[in-house]
Design an enzyme around this catalytic site. Structure first.
Site, PDB file in Angstrom:
ATOM      1  N   LYS A 212      23.392 -10.443   7.684  1.00  0.00           N
ATOM      2  CA  LYS A 212      23.034  -9.377   6.747  1.00  0.00           C
ATOM      3  C   LYS A 212      21.919  -8.506   7.321  1.00  0.00           C
ATOM      4  O   LYS A 212      21.969  -7.270   7.239  1.00  0.00           O
ATOM      5  CB  LYS A 212      22.602  -9.992   5.421  1.00  0.00           C
ATOM      6  CG  LYS A 212      21.961  -9.014   4.444  1.00  0.00           C
ATOM      7  CD  LYS A 212      22.908  -7.903   4.029  1.00  0.00           C
ATOM      8  CE  LYS A 212      22.236  -6.989   3.010  1.00  0.00           C
ATOM      9  NZ  LYS A 212      23.128  -5.923   2.543  1.00  0.00           N
ATOM     10  N   CYS A 266      17.584  -1.427   1.418  1.00  0.00           N
ATOM     11  CA  CYS A 266      18.020  -2.287   2.524  1.00  0.00           C
ATOM     12  C   CYS A 266      17.571  -1.782   3.890  1.00  0.00           C
ATOM     13  O   CYS A 266      16.804  -2.442   4.585  1.00  0.00           O
ATOM     14  CB  CYS A 266      19.548  -2.420   2.515  1.00  0.00           C
ATOM     15  SG  CYS A 266      20.202  -3.485   1.218  1.00  0.00           S
TER      16      CYS A 266
END
Length: 414
Positions: A212, A266
């Site tokens: 991720k 993010c």
């Protein structure tokens, strides 16, 4: 069907809770913000996302989804809380730790705990250790070992959704599922397979955590290259948009679009999780972060060069990306705030996704939220900071002959 408790009803937790409820599960959504709890209990999302209100209202009306401030016993606990940056660009895991502590009293043998929050490598193991310390009466697995009978299973399944397309991507995207043990991963896969049409890839928790972070660091590095290349082009009096478009005609080249910086929950945050974990092995990641973090200041300098003190500047766009209302780490907002702090120019803010000025700008003298027509009519300098669809629809003639800082290439030929 299972009973689930979702910790965190933000941009990730709320769509997941509504989706799981729509698949017949009984879902308890928990959040420490009582305003969020009240809105969800009334079947209303506290942020705009296509089709979320409809899905949420149906889940609440059928009784499949309830909202409250504290957790309750469940078969599955999903942690989807923020993991922001703290001092020194170090990850702040206080929300994950608080959610872990909150669910500990309600755990029972055979439960499944899923961490969806993006986190540094090793966090899922640390979560297991924290739960084991809080509940010595229960059994927790160790990474890579066998899952003892009756243990609490733990897995990391990082979110992979894009604001504005959350529900579609929640279903269609592949999912990475990293278990502390293979049995943990399989338990989590069984849950996600109930609504994910993409493939579920099973791995261990550390690999899932790193994958991720790698996804978002990859994006950050490539955006940094585009931004650096655009700066080189400007210094050499070359149109960066034309040069990049021509370079992308190569079959193995795909340069991203330059912009005013990087925002969101993010890409502007997660690369630091890797850089801080391995400082001697991440010079490229740190350099990319420096390039992208410098961009808002460079755009401010471009605006200042065109707008003398006393001039009116219009900032077209405040959110971190086009056609969403999300302001988290928005470079456009940082640019508008920097201009407003100087107090030497009138700053007109225009954003079709916002109903009011956000806190950094609200109430500040010389700053106003206006419609596009007013911005075009009153501003001496037009700063295009976000390529919202409403701005793309404006006639190009409205910008002709004007002083424009086009940070996103909105006025470039298709």
């Amino acid at each position: 069907m299972q009973r689930l408790c979702v910790m965190g009803l933000g941009y990730i937790g709320l769509p997941a809770a509504a989706m799981l409820a729509s698949r017949g599960h009984s879902v308890i959504g928990c959040d420490t913000d009582l305003g969020v709890v009240a809105a969800v209990a009334a079947g209303q999302a506290h942020f705009r996302e296509p089709d979320l209100d409809m899905l949420l209202a149906a889940a609440v009306t059928t009784g499949r989804l309830t909202a409250q401030a504290v957790p309750a016993p469940a078969d599955v606990f999903v942690i989807a809380v923020p993991t922001p940056l703290g001092a020194g660009n170090r990850p702040d895991l206080s929300c994950v730790e608080a959610a872990t502590d909150a669910i500990a009293p309600f755990l029972a043998p055979g439960n499944l705990v899923i961490l969806e929050s993006t986190c540094p490598v090793g966090t899922t193991e640390a979560l297991a250790g924290r739960l084991a310390a809080a509940r010595p009466d229960l059994c927790f697995p160790s990474r890579g070992g066998a899952a003892p009978p009756g243990c609490v299973h733990l897995a990391h399944c990082p979110e992979r959704v894009l604001p504005g397309s959350m529900l579609r991507e929640l279903v269609a995207n592949d999912r990475i599922i990293g278990g502390l043990t293979p049995a943990c991963a399989e338990r989590a896969r069984a849950l996600y397979a109930g609504f994910v049409t993409g493939r579920c890839w099973l791995t261990d928790s550390r690999t899932a955590e790193l994958a991720k972070l790698a996804e978002n660091a990859f994006r950050d590095l490539n955006i940094a290259f585009a931004n650096e290349l655009a700066g080189i082009c400007r210094g050499l009096e070359v149109d960066p948009w034309a040069a990049i478009a021509l370079a992308n005609r190569h079959p193995r080249v795909s340069i991203l679009r330059p912009g005013p910086g990087v925002g969101g929950h993010c890409i502007a945050v997660d690369p630091w999780f890797l850089a801080e974990a391995a400082p001697d092995h991440s010079p490229l990641i740190r350099t990319a972060r420096a390039v992208n973090e410098a961009r808002p200041g460079q755009v401010v300098a471009e605006i200042r060069a065109l707008a003398p003190p006393g001039a009116t500047v219009a900032c077209l766009g405040l959110t971190y990306k086009a056609d969403v209302e999300d302001l988290r780490a928005s470079p456009a907002l940082a640019i508008a705030e920097a201009l407003s702090r100087e107090g030497t120019r009138r700053v007109l803010c225009c954003d079709p996704m916002l109903r009011a000025l956000p806190p950094p700008l609200a109430g500040r003298a010389g700053v106003a939220l206006v419609q596009p027509e007013a911005a075009l009519a009153e501003a001496v300098v037009l700063a295009i900071l976000v390529p919202h669809a409403a701005f793309r629809a404006l006639p190009r003639a409205a910008f002709a002959g004007r002083l424009v800082v086009d940070a996103v290439g909105l006025l470039q030929p298709a």
